[in-house]
Design a protein around this motif. Structure first.
Motif, PDB file in Angstrom:
ATOM      1  N   TRP A  67       0.827  -1.208   0.000  1.00  0.00           N
ATOM      2  CA  TRP A  67       0.000   0.000   0.000  1.00  0.00           C
ATOM      3  C   TRP A  67       0.860   1.257   0.000  1.00  0.00           C
ATOM      4  N   SER A  68       2.003   1.193   0.661  1.00  0.00           N
ATOM      5  CA  SER A  68       2.914   2.339   0.644  1.00  0.00           C
ATOM      6  C   SER A  68       3.447   2.586  -0.766  1.00  0.00           C
ATOM      7  N   SER A  69       3.861   1.511  -1.440  1.00  0.00           N
ATOM      8  CA  SER A  69       4.369   1.658  -2.810  1.00  0.00           C
ATOM      9  C   SER A  69       3.263   2.120  -3.756  1.00  0.00           C
ATOM     10  N   LEU A  70       2.036   1.650  -3.533  1.00  0.00           N
ATOM     11  CA  LEU A  70       0.914   2.087  -4.357  1.00  0.00           C
ATOM     12  C   LEU A  70       0.630   3.576  -4.133  1.00  0.00           C
ATOM     13  N   GLY A  71       0.726   4.008  -2.881  1.00  0.00           N
ATOM     14  CA  GLY A  71       0.555   5.434  -2.592  1.00  0.00           C
ATOM     15  C   GLY A  71       1.620   6.283  -3.263  1.00  0.00           C
ATOM     16  N   ASN A  72       2.867   5.801  -3.269  1.00  0.00           N
ATOM     17  CA  ASN A  72       3.941   6.521  -3.956  1.00  0.00           C
ATOM     18  C   ASN A  72       3.679   6.598  -5.458  1.00  0.00           C
ATOM     19  N   THR A  73       3.123   5.532  -6.021  1.00  0.00           N
ATOM     20  CA  THR A  73       2.793   5.522  -7.450  1.00  0.00           C
ATOM     21  C   THR A  73       1.721   6.553  -7.761  1.00  0.00           C
ATOM     22  N   PHE A  74       0.682   6.613  -6.929  1.00  0.00           N
ATOM     23  CA  PHE A  74      -0.379   7.599  -7.136  1.00  0.00           C
ATOM     24  C   PHE A  74       0.155   9.024  -6.956  1.00  0.00           C
ATOM     25  N   TYR A  75       1.061   9.209  -6.019  1.00  0.00           N
ATOM     26  CA  TYR A  75       1.656  10.529  -5.799  1.00  0.00           C
ATOM     27  C   TYR A  75       2.449  10.973  -7.034  1.00  0.00           C
ATOM     28  N   PHE A  76       3.225  10.054  -7.601  1.00  0.00           N
ATOM     29  CA  PHE A  76       3.962  10.373  -8.826  1.00  0.00           C
ATOM     30  C   PHE A  76       2.997  10.709  -9.964  1.00  0.00           C
ATOM     31  N   SER A  77       1.908   9.956 -10.079  1.00  0.00           N
ATOM     32  CA  SER A  77       0.920  10.228 -11.128  1.00  0.00           C
ATOM     33  C   SER A  77       0.271  11.589 -10.932  1.00  0.00           C
ATOM     34  N   LEU A  78      -0.011  11.940  -9.689  1.00  0.00           N
ATOM     35  CA  LEU A  78      -0.590  13.250  -9.389  1.00  0.00           C
ATOM     36  C   LEU A  78       0.342  14.376  -9.805  1.00  0.00           C
ATOM     37  N   LEU A  79       1.644  14.140  -9.643  1.00  0.00           N
ATOM     38  CA  LEU A  79       2.631  15.167  -9.973  1.00  0.00           C
ATOM     39  C   LEU A  79       2.901  15.282 -11.471  1.00  0.00           C
ATOM     40  N   THR A  80       2.501  14.281 -12.254  1.00  0.00           N
ATOM     41  CA  THR A  80       2.909  14.256 -13.664  1.00  0.00           C
ATOM     42  C   THR A  80       1.765  14.299 -14.670  1.00  0.00           C
ATOM     43  N   VAL A  81       0.647  13.647 -14.398  1.00  0.00           N
ATOM     44  CA  VAL A  81      -0.380  13.458 -15.433  1.00  0.00           C
ATOM     45  C   VAL A  81      -0.933  14.795 -15.937  1.00  0.00           C
ATOM     46  N   ILE A  82      -1.495  15.593 -15.051  1.00  0.00           N
ATOM     47  CA  ILE A  82      -2.078  16.867 -15.471  1.00  0.00           C
ATOM     48  C   ILE A  82      -1.004  17.870 -15.920  1.00  0.00           C
ATOM     49  N   PRO A  83       0.115  18.030 -15.186  1.00  0.00           N
ATOM     50  CA  PRO A  83       1.151  18.943 -15.682  1.00  0.00           C
ATOM     51  C   PRO A  83       1.689  18.575 -17.063  1.00  0.00           C
ATOM     52  N   LEU A  84       1.896  17.287 -17.316  1.00  0.00           N
ATOM     53  CA  LEU A  84       2.403  16.885 -18.626  1.00  0.00           C
ATOM     54  C   LEU A  84       1.407  17.201 -19.733  1.00  0.00           C
ATOM     55  N   THR A  85       0.134  16.951 -19.482  1.00  0.00           N
ATOM     56  CA  THR A  85      -0.882  17.227 -20.491  1.00  0.00           C
ATOM     57  C   THR A  85      -1.037  18.729 -20.712  1.00  0.00           C
ATOM     58  N   THR A 243      10.441   6.311   0.168  1.00  0.00           N
ATOM     59  CA  THR A 243       9.451   7.312  -0.223  1.00  0.00           C
ATOM     60  C   THR A 243       9.281   7.401  -1.742  1.00  0.00           C
ATOM     61  N   THR A 244      10.198   6.827  -2.515  1.00  0.00           N
ATOM     62  CA  THR A 244      10.046   6.797  -3.972  1.00  0.00           C
ATOM     63  C   THR A 244       9.982   5.365  -4.499  1.00  0.00           C
ATOM     64  N   ARG A 245       9.779   4.410  -3.614  1.00  0.00           N
ATOM     65  CA  ARG A 245       9.628   3.018  -4.065  1.00  0.00           C
ATOM     66  C   ARG A 245       8.203   2.822  -4.567  1.00  0.00           C
ATOM     67  N   VAL A 246       8.059   2.705  -5.882  1.00  0.00           N
ATOM     68  CA  VAL A 246       6.744   2.570  -6.498  1.00  0.00           C
ATOM     69  C   VAL A 246       6.364   1.088  -6.581  1.00  0.00           C
TER      70      VAL A 246
END
Length: 290
Positions: A67-85, A243-246
């Motif tokens: 769950w920690s790694s999944l949370g890190n994955t979602f955090y990375f997606s939050l930081l990248t998906v909308i800004p990249l688009t 903290t960055t283990r996805v």
């Protein structure tokens, strides 16, 4: 249409689909089924042991590391998906505006923005590491500090996200440029005759016409961000303090460090279902708002 003509069309369509279907079955369906079976066993990398049913999934639900790694994955997606688009759209609008006045230089400008995307991930991470060195990096030099960005709990993931945005935004830019060039110029000419200018033209003509491209870019970017692995693995090795283990990094460690292939397969299957579900949900929500 005569029956013979319909049969000929069906045969032609079948022959055209056969290579894709063969590749899909061989490289996706069969490995997915094998992974599903492996997730129901207690196995190592070299041997398949007893069948344990859903035991790996029961363990997965109670696994804080997953769950920690999944949370890190979602955090990375939050930081990248909308800004990249959004950044891809802005860059495409700027390039399109520049091309209208300097047609000869447009291709060079597109190439300059797209160039980072063709770099291998190892080269991209070397460039990012060089720029972010605590004592000699150009970023710290410009900011007048000596921060160890990749060792900072607060900044490690945002820095990886920024490097990823710089690396991949060129692809989204090209998608939006293609969308812009498919908008009939007559619409802009008619809007100009009606007195529309600036943001009004973007809101009523450009943005609605680009909505299909935007939906595609968001869905593709979400899937790509959820599957992040190489950037975090090379730049931070999952640190500091995981903290960055996805999720894919956790799956890799489970399989190849702990030699627990059965549990790693369960992580892979659970994550695949999450990615597919989120991708479909995002596509449906965006289409409803279209």
């Amino acid at each position: 249409m005569p029956m013979r003509g319909r049969r000929a069309e069906t045969l032609s369509a079948t022959l055209l689909l056969l290579p894709f279907m063969a590749a899909f079955i061989l490289f996706f369906l069969l490995p997915a089924l094998q992974t599903l079976y492996l997730s129901l066993t207690e196995s190592s990398l070299t041997r398949t042991s007893e069948f344990v049913g859903l035991a790996n999934y029961a363990t997965l639900i109670q696994d804080p590391s997953f769950w920690s790694s999944l949370g890190n994955t979602f955090y990375f997606s939050l930081l990248t998906v909308i800004p990249l688009t959004a950044l891809g759209l802005v860059m495409a609008l700027l390039v399109d505006h520049f091309a209208a006045r300097h047609a000869g230089a447009s291709a060079w400008l597109q190439g300059a923005f797209f160039l980072p995307y063709v770099l291998p991930i190892s080269v991209m991470t070397l460039i990012a590491d060089w720029m972010l060195q605590p004592s000699s990096g150009i970023v710290n030099h410009l900011l007048g500090m000596q921060r160890a960005w990749f060792s900072d709990v607060r900044w490690a993931m945002p820095v990886v996200a920024i490097a990823t945005i710089w690396w991949t935004v060129g692809f989204n830019m090209l998608m939006f440029i293609a969308g812009l060039r498919n908008i009939p110029r007559e619409q802009y000419e008619a809007a100009a005759l009606d007195g529309a200018r600036g943001f009004a033209v973007f809101r009523h003509i450009t943005w609605p016409a680009l909505m299909p491209v935007t939906i595609t870019a968001l869905v593709l970017q979400l899937i790509a961000s959820l599957k992040v692995f190489g950037q975090t693995y090379i730049m931070t090795t999952g640190g500091p303090f995981n903290t960055t283990r996805v999720t894919l990094h956790y799956m890799y460690e489970t399989a190849f460090t702990q030699s627990d292939a059965g549990y790693a397969a369960a992580v892979a299957m659970a994550f695949m279902f999450i990615v597919v579900a989120l991708g479909l949900l995002q596509a449906l929500l965006l289409k409803k708002r279209k």
